[in-house]
Design an enzyme around this catalytic site. Sequence first.
Site, PDB file in Angstrom:
ATOM      1  N   PRO A 244      70.292  11.866 -61.670  1.00  0.00           N
ATOM      2  CA  PRO A 244      71.360  10.874 -61.868  1.00  0.00           C
ATOM      3  C   PRO A 244      72.173  10.681 -60.591  1.00  0.00           C
ATOM      4  O   PRO A 244      72.559  11.652 -59.954  1.00  0.00           O
ATOM      5  CB  PRO A 244      72.220  11.501 -62.968  1.00  0.00           C
ATOM      6  CG  PRO A 244      71.882  12.961 -62.951  1.00  0.00           C
ATOM      7  CD  PRO A 244      70.467  13.060 -62.488  1.00  0.00           C
TER       8      PRO A 244
ATOM      9  N   THR B 216      75.404   8.255 -59.118  1.00  0.00           N
ATOM     10  CA  THR B 216      76.429   7.218 -59.140  1.00  0.00           C
ATOM     11  C   THR B 216      76.266   6.341 -57.909  1.00  0.00           C
ATOM     12  O   THR B 216      76.173   6.850 -56.794  1.00  0.00           O
ATOM     13  CB  THR B 216      77.819   7.899 -59.132  1.00  0.00           C
ATOM     14  OG1 THR B 216      77.956   8.575 -60.368  1.00  0.00           O
ATOM     15  CG2 THR B 216      78.938   6.902 -58.960  1.00  0.00           C
TER      16      THR B 216
ATOM     17  N   GLN C  35      72.793   8.981 -68.514  1.00  0.00           N
ATOM     18  CA  GLN C  35      73.655  10.146 -68.342  1.00  0.00           C
ATOM     19  C   GLN C  35      75.060   9.816 -68.843  1.00  0.00           C
ATOM     20  O   GLN C  35      75.700   8.870 -68.369  1.00  0.00           O
ATOM     21  CB  GLN C  35      73.735  10.598 -66.884  1.00  0.00           C
ATOM     22  CG  GLN C  35      74.379  11.986 -66.831  1.00  0.00           C
ATOM     23  CD  GLN C  35      74.680  12.492 -65.433  1.00  0.00           C
ATOM     24  OE1 GLN C  35      75.267  11.776 -64.629  1.00  0.00           O
ATOM     25  NE2 GLN C  35      74.318  13.730 -65.161  1.00  0.00           N
TER      26      GLN C  35
ATOM     27  N   HIS D 241      76.384  15.007 -69.023  1.00  0.00           N
ATOM     28  CA  HIS D 241      76.756  15.494 -67.681  1.00  0.00           C
ATOM     29  C   HIS D 241      77.795  16.601 -67.862  1.00  0.00           C
ATOM     30  O   HIS D 241      78.979  16.328 -68.051  1.00  0.00           O
ATOM     31  CB  HIS D 241      77.319  14.331 -66.869  1.00  0.00           C
ATOM     32  CG  HIS D 241      77.502  14.643 -65.417  1.00  0.00           C
ATOM     33  ND1 HIS D 241      77.326  15.907 -64.876  1.00  0.00           N
ATOM     34  CD2 HIS D 241      77.826  13.839 -64.357  1.00  0.00           C
ATOM     35  CE1 HIS D 241      77.547  15.862 -63.571  1.00  0.00           C
ATOM     36  NE2 HIS D 241      77.850  14.628 -63.235  1.00  0.00           N
TER      37      HIS D 241
ATOM     38  N   ALA E 283      77.958  19.101 -65.579  1.00  0.00           N
ATOM     39  CA  ALA E 283      77.873  19.763 -64.276  1.00  0.00           C
ATOM     40  C   ALA E 283      78.943  19.245 -63.323  1.00  0.00           C
ATOM     41  O   ALA E 283      79.741  18.381 -63.672  1.00  0.00           O
ATOM     42  CB  ALA E 283      76.482  19.512 -63.689  1.00  0.00           C
TER      43      ALA E 283
ATOM     44  N   TYR F 231      82.915  17.836 -63.843  1.00  0.00           N
ATOM     45  CA  TYR F 231      83.419  16.777 -64.724  1.00  0.00           C
ATOM     46  C   TYR F 231      83.864  17.374 -66.065  1.00  0.00           C
ATOM     47  O   TYR F 231      83.802  18.582 -66.266  1.00  0.00           O
ATOM     48  CB  TYR F 231      82.379  15.654 -64.828  1.00  0.00           C
ATOM     49  CG  TYR F 231      82.227  14.983 -63.473  1.00  0.00           C
ATOM     50  CD1 TYR F 231      83.254  14.190 -62.979  1.00  0.00           C
ATOM     51  CD2 TYR F 231      81.132  15.217 -62.658  1.00  0.00           C
ATOM     52  CE1 TYR F 231      83.180  13.616 -61.716  1.00  0.00           C
ATOM     53  CE2 TYR F 231      81.054  14.652 -61.391  1.00  0.00           C
ATOM     54  CZ  TYR F 231      82.077  13.854 -60.927  1.00  0.00           C
ATOM     55  OH  TYR F 231      82.012  13.313 -59.667  1.00  0.00           O
TER      56      TYR F 231
ATOM     57  N   GLY G 144      67.919  20.083 -53.690  1.00  0.00           N
ATOM     58  CA  GLY G 144      67.362  20.434 -52.391  1.00  0.00           C
ATOM     59  C   GLY G 144      65.855  20.526 -52.325  1.00  0.00           C
ATOM     60  O   GLY G 144      65.321  21.048 -51.344  1.00  0.00           O
TER      61      GLY G 144
ATOM     62  N   GLY H 294      67.424  13.740 -56.039  1.00  0.00           N
ATOM     63  CA  GLY H 294      68.490  12.770 -55.877  1.00  0.00           C
ATOM     64  C   GLY H 294      68.246  11.915 -54.658  1.00  0.00           C
ATOM     65  O   GLY H 294      67.625  10.846 -54.718  1.00  0.00           O
TER      66      GLY H 294
HETATM   67  C1  LIG Z   1      74.917   9.203 -54.179  1.00  0.00           C
HETATM   68  C2  LIG Z   1      74.865  10.330 -55.170  1.00  0.00           C
HETATM   69  C3  LIG Z   1      75.477  10.167 -56.404  1.00  0.00           C
HETATM   70  C4  LIG Z   1      75.401  11.182 -57.372  1.00  0.00           C
HETATM   71  N1  LIG Z   1      75.929  10.960 -58.627  1.00  0.00           N
HETATM   72  C5  LIG Z   1      75.673  11.853 -59.631  1.00  0.00           C
HETATM   73  C6  LIG Z   1      75.961  11.518 -60.987  1.00  0.00           C
HETATM   74  O1  LIG Z   1      76.433  10.424 -61.343  1.00  0.00           O
HETATM   75  N2  LIG Z   1      75.661  12.462 -61.934  1.00  0.00           N
HETATM   76  C7  LIG Z   1      75.117  13.680 -61.603  1.00  0.00           C
HETATM   77  O2  LIG Z   1      74.856  14.502 -62.478  1.00  0.00           O
HETATM   78  N3  LIG Z   1      74.832  13.999 -60.324  1.00  0.00           N
HETATM   79  C8  LIG Z   1      75.060  13.099 -59.351  1.00  0.00           C
HETATM   80  N4  LIG Z   1      74.657  13.376 -58.056  1.00  0.00           N
HETATM   81  C9  LIG Z   1      73.961  14.648 -57.797  1.00  0.00           C
HETATM   82  C10 LIG Z   1      72.437  14.480 -57.937  1.00  0.00           C
HETATM   83  O3  LIG Z   1      72.059  14.188 -59.277  1.00  0.00           O
HETATM   84  C11 LIG Z   1      71.725  15.772 -57.509  1.00  0.00           C
HETATM   85  O4  LIG Z   1      72.163  16.807 -58.357  1.00  0.00           O
HETATM   86  C12 LIG Z   1      72.012  16.141 -56.067  1.00  0.00           C
HETATM   87  O5  LIG Z   1      71.855  15.013 -55.217  1.00  0.00           O
HETATM   88  C13 LIG Z   1      71.104  17.259 -55.575  1.00  0.00           C
HETATM   89  O6  LIG Z   1      69.750  16.840 -55.636  1.00  0.00           O
HETATM   90  P1  LIG Z   1      68.948  16.463 -54.297  1.00  0.00           P
HETATM   91  O7  LIG Z   1      69.057  17.659 -53.383  1.00  0.00           O
HETATM   92  O8  LIG Z   1      67.540  16.199 -54.735  1.00  0.00           O
HETATM   93  O9  LIG Z   1      69.612  15.252 -53.700  1.00  0.00           O
HETATM   94  C14 LIG Z   1      74.746  12.401 -57.070  1.00  0.00           C
HETATM   95  C15 LIG Z   1      74.157  12.561 -55.804  1.00  0.00           C
HETATM   96  C16 LIG Z   1      74.197  11.554 -54.875  1.00  0.00           C
HETATM   97  C17 LIG Z   1      73.503  11.730 -53.555  1.00  0.00           C
END
Ligand SMILES: Cc1cc2nc3c(=O)[nH]c(=O)nc-3n(C[C@H](O)[C@H](O)[C@H](O)COP(=O)(O)O)c2cc1C
Length: 365
Positions: free
Chosen positions: A22, A24, A97, A173, A175, A178, A295, A316
């Site tokens: 997810p 934003t 979400q 959500h 985590a 929030y 990661g 993400g």
């Molecule tokens: C631009 C952006 C917006 C995010 N918004 C949310 C969100 O709305 N809900 C959520 O649970 N995590 C959000 N995250 C966290 C991601 O879901 C993810 O947990 C995080 O980027 C780590 O994963 P990655 O290393 O693959 O990027 C966001 C991350 C990014 C980069």
Amino acid sequence: MKQLEKVTLGDQTLKNRMAMAPMTRSRANREGIVGDATVLYYTQRASAGLVISEGINISKEALGSPYTPGIYNQEQIDAWKKVTKSVHESGGVIYAQLWHTGRVGHSSVKNEELPVAPSAVAIEGQQHFTGDGMKDYETPRALTTEEVKQTIQDYKQAAINAIAAGFDGVELHAAFGYLPNQFLAESSNHRTDEYGGNIQNRNRFVLEVMQELVNAIGGDKVGIKLSPTIPYNSIIHTDPTAQYTELIKALDEMPLAYIHLMNSIFPLDQLPHYPKNVLGTFGKLTKHTIIANGGYDAKTSEEELEKGIASIISYGTLFLANPDLPKRFELNAELNQADRATMYGGTEVGYTDYPFLEAKQFANA
Ligand SMILES: Cc1cc2nc3c(=O)[nH]c(=O)nc-3n(C[C@H](O)[C@H](O)[C@H](O)COP(=O)(O)O)c2cc1C
């Protein structure tokens, strides 16, 4: 590659084990309604086995940041219908979400009303993006017990709305600091009613929300995202291992589609009592499907799946920048890099214009 194999999730068969985490993107309008660019953005990423939407506000009170979408009125639901229809037509599966920001907001984006939270305790050492510059966090207003119960009902209604909008399921959500996470942590929950105090009481809000979601739409359509060791947004636990062990055991009593676990992506030097290996510590406790996040790249995700704890990996930033990520992993192709400046808000730039692999790159692979 294991991650390109099919997997069952709730009542669905996913075409691969790669989920879009997810994210934003703050591209809705002021009324929280998503537009055509959002339809395109998610459709471009429908080759993920599972697409998890950005956090969607469950109510007007839930909103914390400008231009984030909602799912609490008919216009918002109708707008999401276009997204889910298009993703389905492209062979995708998409969960919504469900988001309530709690104290991670600011009155300037909430019609001058203070954010609400389990307790009147402000986030320290960070500022909030308001659309009108960065601002210090305010001390939120503590929810009354009645309001807590109403908020649980708001989640239930949002889940019903999500299904009406064509989503295949919902993810709570819980985590990253929030509202549900604020109930879990001692640093943000000083309540003296049944929603605060000992571990059982601090877990109560999350478990009651999950039970309502399961009752409303069926457990095979409900997931939850947890980040047991992420201290962002002033979330500190005295004993995260005990707390989340109890929480996960209670979640095991419910029929669920999955638990989405976020790794420790922040330094934990100041928190030596925090477990370093989230998947090893918490993922092993449950019978539910685990989605691992945080990661991962093509290689580390394969290693994680081989360990047998997680059956799906979510990405993400990689999915943000690479709409055809499964194809790129399959071909071991080069990856686009994400542009941080266009992550939140703005236009199609940095949203729907990340390039797909060219036909000739396919041919060369
Ligand atoms: C631009 C952006 C917006 C995010 N918004 C949310 C969100 O709305 N809900 C959520 O649970 N995590 C959000 N995250 C966290 C991601 O879901 C993810 O947990 C995080 O980027 C780590 O994963 P990655 O290393 O693959 O990027 C966001 C991350 C990014 C980069």
